[in-house]
Design a protein around this motif. Structure first.
Motif, PDB file in Angstrom:
ATOM      1  N   ILE A 171       0.788 -19.110  32.907  1.00  0.00           N
ATOM      2  CA  ILE A 171       1.008 -18.194  34.029  1.00  0.00           C
ATOM      3  C   ILE A 171      -0.310 -17.623  34.537  1.00  0.00           C
ATOM      4  O   ILE A 171      -0.476 -17.366  35.739  1.00  0.00           O
ATOM      5  N   LEU A 172      -1.293 -17.426  33.655  1.00  0.00           N
ATOM      6  CA  LEU A 172      -2.605 -16.972  34.104  1.00  0.00           C
ATOM      7  C   LEU A 172      -3.278 -18.020  34.985  1.00  0.00           C
ATOM      8  O   LEU A 172      -3.882 -17.703  36.014  1.00  0.00           O
ATOM      9  N   VAL A 173      -3.152 -19.278  34.581  1.00  0.00           N
ATOM     10  CA  VAL A 173      -3.715 -20.367  35.389  1.00  0.00           C
ATOM     11  C   VAL A 173      -2.987 -20.460  36.727  1.00  0.00           C
ATOM     12  O   VAL A 173      -3.611 -20.609  37.787  1.00  0.00           O
ATOM     13  N   VAL A 185      -9.733 -23.964  32.803  1.00  0.00           N
ATOM     14  CA  VAL A 185      -9.795 -23.531  31.401  1.00  0.00           C
ATOM     15  C   VAL A 185     -10.199 -22.059  31.317  1.00  0.00           C
ATOM     16  O   VAL A 185      -9.652 -21.285  30.529  1.00  0.00           O
ATOM     17  N   ARG A 186     -11.138 -21.657  32.162  1.00  0.00           N
ATOM     18  CA  ARG A 186     -11.587 -20.263  32.171  1.00  0.00           C
ATOM     19  C   ARG A 186     -10.445 -19.331  32.585  1.00  0.00           C
ATOM     20  O   ARG A 186     -10.293 -18.236  32.040  1.00  0.00           O
ATOM     21  N   ALA A 187      -9.623 -19.786  33.534  1.00  0.00           N
ATOM     22  CA  ALA A 187      -8.495 -18.964  33.989  1.00  0.00           C
ATOM     23  C   ALA A 187      -7.475 -18.737  32.884  1.00  0.00           C
ATOM     24  O   ALA A 187      -6.749 -17.741  32.895  1.00  0.00           O
ATOM     25  N   ALA A 188      -7.400 -19.657  31.918  1.00  0.00           N
ATOM     26  CA  ALA A 188      -6.434 -19.519  30.821  1.00  0.00           C
ATOM     27  C   ALA A 188      -6.807 -18.419  29.844  1.00  0.00           C
ATOM     28  O   ALA A 188      -5.987 -18.047  28.991  1.00  0.00           O
ATOM     29  N   ALA A 189      -8.022 -17.879  29.952  1.00  0.00           N
ATOM     30  CA  ALA A 189      -8.455 -16.741  29.122  1.00  0.00           C
ATOM     31  C   ALA A 189      -8.253 -17.009  27.636  1.00  0.00           C
ATOM     32  O   ALA A 189      -7.607 -16.233  26.930  1.00  0.00           O
ATOM     33  N   LEU A 190      -8.829 -18.110  27.151  1.00  0.00           N
ATOM     34  CA  LEU A 190      -8.625 -18.514  25.755  1.00  0.00           C
ATOM     35  C   LEU A 190      -9.056 -17.451  24.741  1.00  0.00           C
ATOM     36  O   LEU A 190      -8.363 -17.242  23.741  1.00  0.00           O
ATOM     37  N   PRO A 191     -10.175 -16.747  24.951  1.00  0.00           N
ATOM     38  CA  PRO A 191     -10.519 -15.691  23.976  1.00  0.00           C
ATOM     39  C   PRO A 191      -9.451 -14.604  23.885  1.00  0.00           C
ATOM     40  O   PRO A 191      -9.163 -14.096  22.806  1.00  0.00           O
ATOM     41  N   PHE A 192      -8.858 -14.256  25.029  1.00  0.00           N
ATOM     42  CA  PHE A 192      -7.814 -13.233  24.995  1.00  0.00           C
ATOM     43  C   PHE A 192      -6.567 -13.755  24.277  1.00  0.00           C
ATOM     44  O   PHE A 192      -5.912 -13.006  23.535  1.00  0.00           O
ATOM     45  N   LEU A 193      -6.235 -15.010  24.464  1.00  0.00           N
ATOM     46  CA  LEU A 193      -5.078 -15.586  23.775  1.00  0.00           C
ATOM     47  C   LEU A 193      -5.303 -15.577  22.263  1.00  0.00           C
ATOM     48  O   LEU A 193      -4.389 -15.275  21.486  1.00  0.00           O
ATOM     49  N   ALA A 194      -6.526 -15.902  21.858  1.00  0.00           N
ATOM     50  CA  ALA A 194      -6.847 -15.850  20.429  1.00  0.00           C
ATOM     51  C   ALA A 194      -6.756 -14.420  19.906  1.00  0.00           C
ATOM     52  O   ALA A 194      -6.322 -14.188  18.771  1.00  0.00           O
ATOM     53  N   PHE A 195      -7.162 -13.457  20.742  1.00  0.00           N
ATOM     54  CA  PHE A 195      -7.043 -12.053  20.359  1.00  0.00           C
ATOM     55  C   PHE A 195      -5.588 -11.669  20.111  1.00  0.00           C
ATOM     56  O   PHE A 195      -5.269 -10.966  19.141  1.00  0.00           O
ATOM     57  N   VAL A 196      -4.682 -12.127  20.974  1.00  0.00           N
ATOM     58  CA  VAL A 196      -3.258 -11.799  20.819  1.00  0.00           C
ATOM     59  C   VAL A 196      -2.726 -12.362  19.501  1.00  0.00           C
ATOM     60  O   VAL A 196      -1.991 -11.689  18.770  1.00  0.00           O
ATOM     61  N   LEU A 197      -3.105 -13.595  19.182  1.00  0.00           N
ATOM     62  CA  LEU A 197      -2.679 -14.188  17.912  1.00  0.00           C
ATOM     63  C   LEU A 197      -3.220 -13.401  16.721  1.00  0.00           C
ATOM     64  O   LEU A 197      -2.494 -13.100  15.769  1.00  0.00           O
ATOM     65  N   ALA A 198      -4.504 -13.079  16.771  1.00  0.00           N
ATOM     66  CA  ALA A 198      -5.111 -12.332  15.667  1.00  0.00           C
ATOM     67  C   ALA A 198      -4.485 -10.948  15.534  1.00  0.00           C
ATOM     68  O   ALA A 198      -4.218 -10.470  14.423  1.00  0.00           O
ATOM     69  N   LEU A 199      -4.221 -10.308  16.667  1.00  0.00           N
ATOM     70  CA  LEU A 199      -3.602  -8.988  16.643  1.00  0.00           C
ATOM     71  C   LEU A 199      -2.216  -9.060  16.018  1.00  0.00           C
ATOM     72  O   LEU A 199      -1.811  -8.165  15.261  1.00  0.00           O
ATOM     73  N   GLY A 200      -1.473 -10.130  16.317  1.00  0.00           N
ATOM     74  CA  GLY A 200      -0.152 -10.306  15.726  1.00  0.00           C
ATOM     75  C   GLY A 200      -0.208 -10.352  14.207  1.00  0.00           C
ATOM     76  O   GLY A 200       0.641  -9.767  13.524  1.00  0.00           O
TER      77      GLY A 200
END
Length: 401
Positions: free
Chosen positions: A55-57, A257-272
């Motif tokens: 959805i970000l892309v 790829v930049r629009a997918a915000a991969l670092p933020f997605l990894a943050f969400v997983l780690a936060l979980g």
């Protein structure tokens, strides 16, 4: 709290994941959460993360097609330099963008357009820009795809896509209506007078982008009906617009790829994973004594209140991860969602979207007054939350869970 604090402050401009990922590894190595439970949390969040990336892309590609600039041109034409009309137009636009393309699109893509539109028609931008941040939270109640918290609640509710939307439609409308009434009174001085009726620059309507978004919405419903994850529909829309953009050389693969915000997605997983450790080591038990059981109106109101308070203490994403395992049934799950989506309008730290909005505002050389932000939240959040719970309870009686 350290992980969340670093996400809020972002010391030295570091991405949120720089602290969250080591913290997730640390809680596993120390035994605060088992490796098996950590993998289970990753599997549970994986479909949500996949949807968020798609959805970000899709939102960024819509922006590349000119969808948000066209929205700005429409707002300028429709308002004719009248601040109150502009506020109404921003409310409609932000509510629809948030519901369909998620709150991130409203914050990152629509807010700069609203700044530019207010400047162009010669009116004060403050009430209209504030509307973007409030509606990014409160207008994200409608669809399972409107917010990351919605996706988590949708998975826990056991509801289908259309039933979820049907149950949340009235609370969504009520929450927006409360916001609009309060905004008209709170910003009365800023909404007085008129601006300049400049002829807006002509903007071609991005028909292909609109059709793709409409098709994606239909895809959400169809996917839910056949038992597929909504991420597949979002991926389909992103692929269609992505292929077109690449063919026309409007973007590159690196841009997508930049629009997918991969670092933020990894943050969400780690936060979980970190939140799972906190829940398993005391917080879950403590909240279990606070969160009531049942599905009556007083219970729903209490659950929503607890969720709103928790969202402002630890942020709404950790709050929903903590609370969902403690409630059962569609009504209580949706009450949690009301709390974690409406509550964040009270403080800066209530949601990551609000923090991101503050950065966008500062990038336009504007400062947000903490006292003013809080006073506005005190007027909108309690009233909106109570009336939205009333609307949810009524919807449950009519439609059923």
């Amino acid at each position: 709290m350290l992980v969340l604090g670093c996400a809020v402050v972002r010391p030295w401009g570091w991405p949120e994941v720089v602290v969250a990922a080591p913290a997730a590894v640390l809680v596993v190595l120390t035994g605060a959460v088992s490796g098996e439970d950590a993998l289970g949390e990753v599997r549970r969040l994986a479909p949500v993360i996949g949807f968020l990336a798609a959805i970000l892309v899709l939102a960024q590609l819509c922006d590349d097609e000119g969808l948000f600039r066209a929205c700005g041109a429409w707002l300028a034409r429709a308002t004719r330099g009248r601040p109150k009309r502009l506020l109404g137009g921003v409310f409609v636009t932000a509510a629809l963008v948030t519901a369909v393309l998620s709150l991130d699109a409203t914050i990152v893509l629509l807010t700069p357009v609203v700044f530019a539109t207010a400047t162009r028609v010669g009116v004060r931008s403050k009430p209209h820009v504030y509307a973007c941040t409030h509606l990014s939270n409160s207008a994200s109640l409608l669809l399972p795809v409107s917010n990351l918290t919605n996706l988590l609640a949708f998975a826990a509710s056991g509801l289908g896509f259309t039933r979820f939307a049907a149950l949340m439609a009235l609370p969504w409308l009520v929450a927006i209506a409360v916001e609009y009434v309060v905004f008209r009174r709170f910003f009365a001085n800023d909404l007085g007078g008129t601006g300049e009726e400049r002829a807006p620059e002509p903007r071609e309507v991005p028909v292909f982008a609109l059709v793709t978004v409409a098709g994606t919405l239909v895809g959400f419903v169809v996917a839910a009906a056949v038992g597929l994850d909504p991420a597949w529909a979002a991926l389909g829309g992103a692929l269609v617009l992505g292929a077109r953009a690449l063919a026309r050389r409007r973007t590159r693969v690196t841009g997508i790829v930049r629009a997918a915000a991969l670092p933020f997605l990894a943050f969400v997983l780690a936060l979980g994973i970190v939140v799972r450790a906190v829940v398993d080591n005391g917080l879950g038990g403590a909240l279990g004594h606070v969160v009531p059981s049942g599905a009556g109106f007083p219970t729903l109101l209490a659950i929503a209140g607890v969720a709103a308070v928790l969202a402002n203490v630890i942020n709404n994403l950790p709050a929903v991860l903590v609370l969902l395992p403690l409630v059962t049934g569609p009504g209580p799950v949706l009450a949690v969602l009301l709390g974690v989506n409406l509550g964040p309008n009270l403080t800066y730290a209530g949601s990551l979207a609000t923090l991101l909005w503050r950065r966008v505002v500062r990038a336009h050389d504007h400062e947000v007054n903490l006292g003013e932000f809080t006073r506005l939240g005190l007027l909108t959040v309690p009233a909106g939350l109570v009336l939205a719970v009333v609307a949810l309870w009524g919807s449950l009686q009519v439609i059923g869970g």
